[in-house]
Each structure stands twice: as C-alpha cells, then as structure tokens.
Design a protein around this motif. Sequence first.
Motif, mmCIF file in Angstrom:
data_model
loop_
_atom_site.group_PDB
_atom_site.id
_atom_site.type_symbol
_atom_site.label_atom_id
_atom_site.label_comp_id
_atom_site.label_asym_id
_atom_site.label_seq_id
_atom_site.Cartn_x
_atom_site.Cartn_y
_atom_site.Cartn_z
ATOM 1 N N LYS A 170 -11.122 42.781 -23.808
ATOM 2 C CA LYS A 170 -11.771 43.344 -24.969
ATOM 3 C C LYS A 170 -11.055 42.867 -26.240
ATOM 4 C CE LYS A 170 -14.767 45.958 -22.762
ATOM 5 N NZ LYS A 170 -16.226 45.736 -22.827
ATOM 6 N N THR A 171 -11.818 42.688 -27.291
ATOM 7 C CA THR A 171 -11.264 42.183 -28.538
ATOM 8 C C THR A 171 -11.511 43.171 -29.676
ATOM 9 O OG1 THR A 171 -11.545 39.853 -27.918
ATOM 10 C CG2 THR A 171 -11.405 40.348 -30.271
ATOM 11 N N ASN A 199 0.205 47.688 -28.427
ATOM 12 C CA ASN A 199 1.243 48.001 -27.447
ATOM 13 C C ASN A 199 0.705 48.774 -26.246
ATOM 14 O OD1 ASN A 199 3.220 46.779 -29.012
ATOM 15 N ND2 ASN A 199 3.789 48.672 -30.060
ATOM 16 N N LYS A 200 -0.276 49.630 -26.481
ATOM 17 C CA LYS A 200 -0.743 50.533 -25.411
ATOM 18 C C LYS A 200 -1.811 49.899 -24.521
ATOM 19 C CE LYS A 200 -2.531 55.188 -24.569
ATOM 20 N NZ LYS A 200 -2.904 56.493 -25.164
ATOM 21 N N TYR A 201 -2.621 49.014 -25.080
ATOM 22 C CA TYR A 201 -3.774 48.492 -24.336
ATOM 23 C C TYR A 201 -3.705 46.981 -24.177
ATOM 24 C CZ TYR A 201 -5.764 53.122 -25.197
ATOM 25 O OH TYR A 201 -5.984 54.481 -25.252
ATOM 26 N N ASN A 202 -4.335 46.506 -23.124
ATOM 27 C CA ASN A 202 -4.400 45.067 -22.847
ATOM 28 C C ASN A 202 -5.614 44.477 -23.574
ATOM 29 O OD1 ASN A 202 -3.928 42.536 -21.721
ATOM 30 N ND2 ASN A 202 -5.118 43.012 -19.881
ATOM 31 N N ASN A 334 -10.574 57.705 -29.793
ATOM 32 C CA ASN A 334 -11.714 58.424 -29.231
ATOM 33 C C ASN A 334 -13.015 57.643 -29.453
ATOM 34 O OD1 ASN A 334 -12.896 60.954 -28.054
ATOM 35 N ND2 ASN A 334 -13.949 60.972 -30.036
ATOM 36 N N PHE A 335 -13.167 57.069 -30.635
ATOM 37 C CA PHE A 335 -14.328 56.243 -30.975
ATOM 38 C C PHE A 335 -14.464 55.083 -29.991
ATOM 39 C CE2 PHE A 335 -15.666 52.427 -33.534
ATOM 40 C CZ PHE A 335 -16.993 52.774 -33.722
ATOM 41 N N LEU A 336 -13.359 54.405 -29.707
ATOM 42 C CA LEU A 336 -13.384 53.246 -28.811
ATOM 43 C C LEU A 336 -13.591 53.650 -27.351
ATOM 44 C CD1 LEU A 336 -10.466 51.195 -30.437
ATOM 45 C CD2 LEU A 336 -12.934 50.798 -30.683
ATOM 46 N N LYS A 337 -13.068 54.798 -26.969
ATOM 47 C CA LYS A 337 -13.277 55.279 -25.593
ATOM 48 C C LYS A 337 -14.721 55.687 -25.360
ATOM 49 C CE LYS A 337 -8.578 56.718 -24.400
ATOM 50 N NZ LYS A 337 -7.677 57.852 -24.043
ATOM 51 N N GLU A 338 -15.339 56.286 -26.371
ATOM 52 C CA GLU A 338 -16.748 56.665 -26.259
ATOM 53 C C GLU A 338 -17.626 55.429 -26.044
ATOM 54 O OE1 GLU A 338 -18.575 59.616 -26.466
ATOM 55 O OE2 GLU A 338 -16.658 60.641 -26.114
ATOM 56 N N LEU A 339 -17.178 54.291 -26.548
ATOM 57 C CA LEU A 339 -17.919 53.040 -26.409
ATOM 58 C C LEU A 339 -17.517 52.265 -25.144
ATOM 59 C CD1 LEU A 339 -17.652 51.906 -30.134
ATOM 60 C CD2 LEU A 339 -19.765 52.561 -28.962
ATOM 61 N N ASN A 340 -16.600 52.854 -24.371
ATOM 62 C CA ASN A 340 -16.077 52.210 -23.156
ATOM 63 C C ASN A 340 -15.364 50.892 -23.453
ATOM 64 O OD1 ASN A 340 -17.094 54.200 -21.326
ATOM 65 N ND2 ASN A 340 -19.141 53.305 -21.543
ATOM 66 N N ILE A 341 -14.814 50.798 -24.663
ATOM 67 C CA ILE A 341 -14.011 49.625 -25.016
ATOM 68 C C ILE A 341 -12.585 49.837 -24.525
ATOM 69 C CG2 ILE A 341 -13.043 48.322 -26.965
ATOM 70 C CD1 ILE A 341 -15.691 48.907 -28.444
ATOM 71 N N LEU A 342 -12.134 51.084 -24.550
ATOM 72 C CA LEU A 342 -10.827 51.436 -24.007
ATOM 73 C C LEU A 342 -11.019 52.316 -22.790
ATOM 74 C CD1 LEU A 342 -8.869 52.444 -27.261
ATOM 75 C CD2 LEU A 342 -9.002 50.193 -26.174
#
Length: 343
Positions: A170-171, A199-202, A334-342
């Motif tokens: 993901k970018t 740091n937290k995510y790939n 939270n915004f990015l998790k709702e989009l399944n990006i994270l």
Amino acid sequence: RIGDVLAGTIICNNLRRIYPDSEIHYLVYDFTKEVALNNPNIDKIISYKDEYRNNYKLFTFAFKIRKEKYDIVIDAYGKLESRIITFLSNASTRIGRKSKMKRVYNLEVPKAKYTNSKIGSVLEEKIDLIKPLIKDPNFRFDYAPKMYLDEVSQKEIPNLFPANYDFSKKTLMFGIIGSVEDKTLPLNKMLHIVNYFNNKYNLNILLNYFKNQREEAGLFYEKIEKKDSVYFDVYGETITQLTQILTKVDAYIGNDCGFTNISKACDVPTYAIFAPFIYKHDWATLENLKTNTSYHLVDYDDEVKNINIQEIRDNISQYYAKFDENQMIALIENFLKELNILS
C-alpha cells in the motif's frame, strides 16, 4: 488557484450534458491549465497570461475573446479582469455573480450560503452559475471534478517510480508542505505523523511538495527515522506528473491546497489538514467521512469557534500549537483502517 480552476471544470462537465453538441472553451490562468488537460468536456483551453494584467494587453485580449462570438459566457471568477472580459465578449447570455458594475451580466446569480453542505460551497457556487440554463427539473448535477490522462501519460507512469519500487505494498502520499507557510502544519508535527505510519506499517511512503519547496522538503526527509520505504524523488514536479503518480497511491494525507483537490479528482481517498483560519464549509469538498474527510481545529477545540478569523491568522503559530498530532494520528489511522488500507 489550482483548486479553483479544477472546481470550475464541473461547469464544463455539466454544460456538455446540457448542450451535448456545443463547443466548450475554458479560460484559465496559464500555470493552471494542466488541471483541465484531456478533459473530454473541454474543446479548447484558453490561457490567461500574467502579461494580460497590463491594461492595454487586457483589453487587446478581451477583444480577441469577442471575435469568438460566444453565445454564452459564464464568469466563474468574478474579479475585475474576468468581468471586463465577460462584458466585452458581447455574448447574448452573460452569467455571473451580482455585481456593482452595471450591465456586465444579463443573468445575475445571487450568492447563497452553504454552511452545512457536504459538497462544499466552492463546488455548490460553481453549479449555481449554470442553474439558470436548466429547463429539465429532474436534471441531476455532477459535482465531482475529475482529472484525466491521455494514453501517452498513462504509459509513462511506471517510469516515474524506481526499479525497486514494490507496487504490491500500500502507498501513502503525504503532502508535507502547504501552498504557503501559514497553511502548513508545523513540520515537527507532520514529521511525527509520517514517522508513526512509516515505522508501524509496511508501506510505501511518498512525500509531496511544490517544486520550489524541494530544499525544505529535503531537510524534512533527512529527519525521517526509517528511509528505506520513503521515496523522496517520486513526487509531482508538474500537475500531470502528480496525477500520474496518484494512480498508484492508496490514500493522500496532507495540508489542504490544490494537491488535495487533485487527489480527490483522481478518486484517491483524501485526508485534508486545514489551516485554522480557513472556512471548512468552503473547501471541505465532497466529504463523505469514508473516502474523503478532513481535520479542522474548529471541530476539536470549542474555544476556536467564536474567535475572529483575522485574529487566528495574525496569531497563526499560537493556533497551530493547539493541533494535537497524536489525536490526528488516531483519526487518520481509523480513516485508513475503514478503507482497508491498514490492517
């Protein structure tokens, strides 16, 4: 201005639907014309150059416009220069906001208030200008600006990324610097946000900035803790390049400016960070809280709601100090998790 010109393209998009056989021209500042390139609803882009600000050259230009013998001229800008051009066009239908300059327009559109609009008053007001042309009461307006790439530009996209770029990840693109200093989240706060997600995510991390901000952006890059997944040189040196790169971006987070409007027009989920003196209801365009949303201090600090905008602008550092970057991180995450990006 980039955001304004992009917003104005929705006039052209809807005019094509109203008059499918018409020829549509769009007059824009020369440096903004890329936002209208390849739009299938625009037959010709006319560039307004800085030299036309000279009184003599302005009138020379206006009379060239007159020779086109337009049927309809819509003044979406509403400044002295555009009013002069509109009036001298001699078009049978001249549309614009109500003006003290008599006889400029023969169809004047009153200014409405859209303080609760999820579309954004900037877009609402553009559409208001063409409502007098609508005869079908069931006509549904398209409020969403779009960016377009031609086939050549699409084929060039892979060349804008390094050979080792991992497109399977993901970018995120971060707009780290605003169009001007007082529209820029303090860089130490933005650095904290970038470092957290890096740091937290790939992820792949791209940094976006204006061409003349490259040196400042370079200093920002040097302070990033982990650089192996951050690509400093993959950025939009031109509007077209930014549009090309955004085709490979999963979400854009950054200072609100023309870049956030371009991101939305490329259908990229966008989290805009507003300067505290900007009226959110103007430029928080097409927010649906899922694919587009924003951070504005007024939503999180009740004291700010009743403070004069000019006072905020005069003491901008004091109000930017109120921005809680940890709160912003939680909201963005939270915004990015709702989009399944994270995940």
